[in-house]
Design a protein around this motif. Sequence first.
Motif, PDB file in Angstrom:
ATOM      1  N   UNK A  97      -6.477 -19.240  -0.208  1.00  0.00           N
ATOM      2  CA  UNK A  97      -7.761 -19.632  -0.774  1.00  0.00           C
ATOM      3  C   UNK A  97      -8.766 -18.490  -0.754  1.00  0.00           C
ATOM      4  N   UNK A  98      -9.882 -18.642  -1.473  1.00  0.00           N
ATOM      5  CA  UNK A  98     -10.873 -17.573  -1.585  1.00  0.00           C
ATOM      6  C   UNK A  98     -11.457 -17.115  -0.243  1.00  0.00           C
ATOM      7  N   UNK A  99     -11.698 -18.036   0.681  1.00  0.00           N
ATOM      8  CA  UNK A  99     -12.231 -17.649   1.989  1.00  0.00           C
ATOM      9  C   UNK A  99     -11.175 -16.884   2.781  1.00  0.00           C
ATOM     10  N   UNK A 100      -9.946 -17.367   2.750  1.00  0.00           N
ATOM     11  CA  UNK A 100      -8.842 -16.684   3.432  1.00  0.00           C
ATOM     12  C   UNK A 100      -8.630 -15.298   2.845  1.00  0.00           C
ATOM     13  N   UNK A 101      -8.723 -15.177   1.519  1.00  0.00           N
ATOM     14  CA  UNK A 101      -8.539 -13.875   0.890  1.00  0.00           C
ATOM     15  C   UNK A 101      -9.699 -12.934   1.192  1.00  0.00           C
ATOM     16  N   UNK A 102     -10.919 -13.469   1.355  1.00  0.00           N
ATOM     17  CA  UNK A 102     -12.016 -12.568   1.721  1.00  0.00           C
ATOM     18  C   UNK A 102     -11.802 -12.043   3.143  1.00  0.00           C
ATOM     19  N   UNK A 103     -11.332 -12.898   4.047  1.00  0.00           N
ATOM     20  CA  UNK A 103     -11.032 -12.444   5.403  1.00  0.00           C
ATOM     21  C   UNK A 103      -9.953 -11.369   5.375  1.00  0.00           C
ATOM     22  N   UNK A 104      -8.947 -11.548   4.527  1.00  0.00           N
ATOM     23  CA  UNK A 104      -7.904 -10.532   4.380  1.00  0.00           C
ATOM     24  C   UNK A 104      -8.504  -9.243   3.834  1.00  0.00           C
TER      25      UNK A 104
END
Length: 192
Positions: free
Chosen positions: A165-172
């Motif tokens: 998801x977008x939040x998970x990808x921003x953390x990545x």
Amino acid sequence: MTSLRTGPDARVRCAWVGDDAEYRRYHDEEWGTALHGDRALFEKMALEGFQAGLSWITILRKRPRFREVFAGFEPAAVAAFDESDVERLMADQGIIRNRAKIEATIGNARIVQSMADGELDALMWSFAPPPSGVRPASFAEVPAVTPASTALSKELRRRGFRFVGPTTMYALMESAGMVDDHIEGCWRADPR
């Protein structure tokens, strides 16, 4: 809440590090440092997916066991996992035992395995925004989601990836150095 904290070594760091020695090491040596390679980015994707709903320190402390039971996150090895491996992983108290996340990691490995060498790296980094020239002055200025993380998430989902998801990808993106959110004043904050 303050966004910076002075550690026991007198270095000023992003305050999320707190007093944990492993978090300090992670902040100082990994977080925000450019990470390349399909295997390394697959591992980061998998661990960020397992982190969803949990604290990163939980994942960081379990990372050695994750690496052990997920064959070093070698996509070809994980892609070959079957239902007996899912059951083995579900029984392992050293990792996060979430069937959906385990199955997503195996499925994601199969997608990576079907890609050309270097394709995952090139794909993910193609969504890295250019440096803005402005460093965040506080945590309040650090987003949880950006247009770039949303676009990366959408493309990965289009290809069949899960737990991206977008939040998970921003953390990545933060963790892998695609964006640099070290707070102004942190010793790791490069001048922009």
